[in-house]
Design an enzyme around this catalytic site. Structure first.
Site, short mmCIF file in Angstrom:
data_model
loop_
_atom_site.label_atom_id
_atom_site.label_comp_id
_atom_site.label_asym_id
_atom_site.label_seq_id
_atom_site.Cartn_x
_atom_site.Cartn_y
_atom_site.Cartn_z
N ALA A 53 1.48 10.25 6.34
CA ALA A 53 2.24 9.68 5.32
C ALA A 53 3.39 8.72 5.66
O ALA A 53 3.88 8.88 6.88
CB ALA A 53 2.79 10.48 4.22
N GLY B 233 -0.54 13.51 5.99
CA GLY B 233 -1.41 13.14 4.78
C GLY B 233 -2.88 12.41 5.36
O GLY B 233 -3.75 12.57 4.42
#
Length: 257
Positions: free
Chosen positions: A62, A108
């Site tokens: 992320a 992520g």
């Protein structure tokens, strides 16, 4: 679109992540992914989806710098819920999704890959959930999906140490289907996709729906609690220190606050 490229050929849709240098998952990228899924689902010609990253990585995680603009635990929890809902949609998507992973799928990026139905990896790829190294936790259902694939003990080791495993190890532990030399991963993803395009779309959709019954109510309770704790941990002093240390390229000093 700014971060993704969509192409269609021979009943196969290809989603390419194009956000150099690390293909980090920002909220803008995730919103584009939701839009792309809408388009693919509405296209009757598409039977299978392949998703991969342009450049050195599938996705290295992320966008940590984006998190610095978020202050409250509620905002972090909302972000976690947004990512969870999107990845849950992918797991239930009526058309098979194949992740072709090279370089790295971390944080992520691995949570995105785990939401796909099939994962093909390069032998030397790095896969892991290193969030605890930053004083935070996974928030896009990583704490719930990883144990499903590698078992609770291995998931604990991967998360507690923040150390990734290789593509070959990912196959060994059940996290990936097959491993190939890096230059052959995408080629083999299309080879597999072409086999799947020969199957009935209705039967494929039914199989995907039935496979998702393998989830239990405990899974959904776990993702709900993960989003809550994602917000609390991110908003803590240690969470803020870990993110700042990452940005400043130094070791974090955690105090337990």
């Amino acid at each position: 679109m700014e971060y993704l490229k969509l192409s269609n050929q021979d009943n196969i849709a290809t989603i390419t992540i194009e956000r150099p240098p690390a293909n980090a998952l920002s909220k803008g990228l995730l919103k584009e992914l939701s839009f792309v899924l809408d388009e693919i689902e509405a296209n009757r010609e598409v039977r299978v989806v392949v998703i991969h990253g342009e450049g050195r990585f599938f996705s290295a995680g992320a966008d940590i710098k984006e998190f610095t603009a978020v202050d409250s635990s509620e905002e972090f929890s909302d972000l976690g819920k947004f990512g969870q809902d999107l990845f849950d949609r992918m797991e239930k998507f009526p058309k098979p999704i194949i992740a072709a992973i090279h370089g790295a799928a971390l944080g992520g990026g691995l949570e995105l890959a785990m939401a796909c139905h099939i994962r093909l990896v390069s032998e030397t790829a790095k896969l892991g959930l290193p969030e605890l190294q930053l004083g935070i936790i996974p928030g896009f259902a990583g704490t719930q999906r990883l144990p499903k694939y590698v078992g609770v003990s291995m998931a604990a080791e991967m998360m507690f140490t923040s150390e990734p495993i290789t593509g070959l190890e990912a196959v060994q532990y059940g996290l990936a289907n097959h491993a190939y030399p890096e230059t052959e991963v995408l080629e083999n993803a299309y080879k597999l996709a072409r086999k799947i395009t020969k199957k009935s779309p209705g039967a494929l959709g039914a199989a995907i729906e039935l496979l998702n019954y393998a989830k239990t109510e405990e899974f959904y309770e776990g993702t709900k609690r993960e989003a809550e704790l994602f917000g609390e941990v991110f908003a803590s002093k240690d969470g803020k220190e870990g993110i700042q240390a990452f940005i400043e390229k130094r070791q974090p000093q955690f105090t337990g606050e």
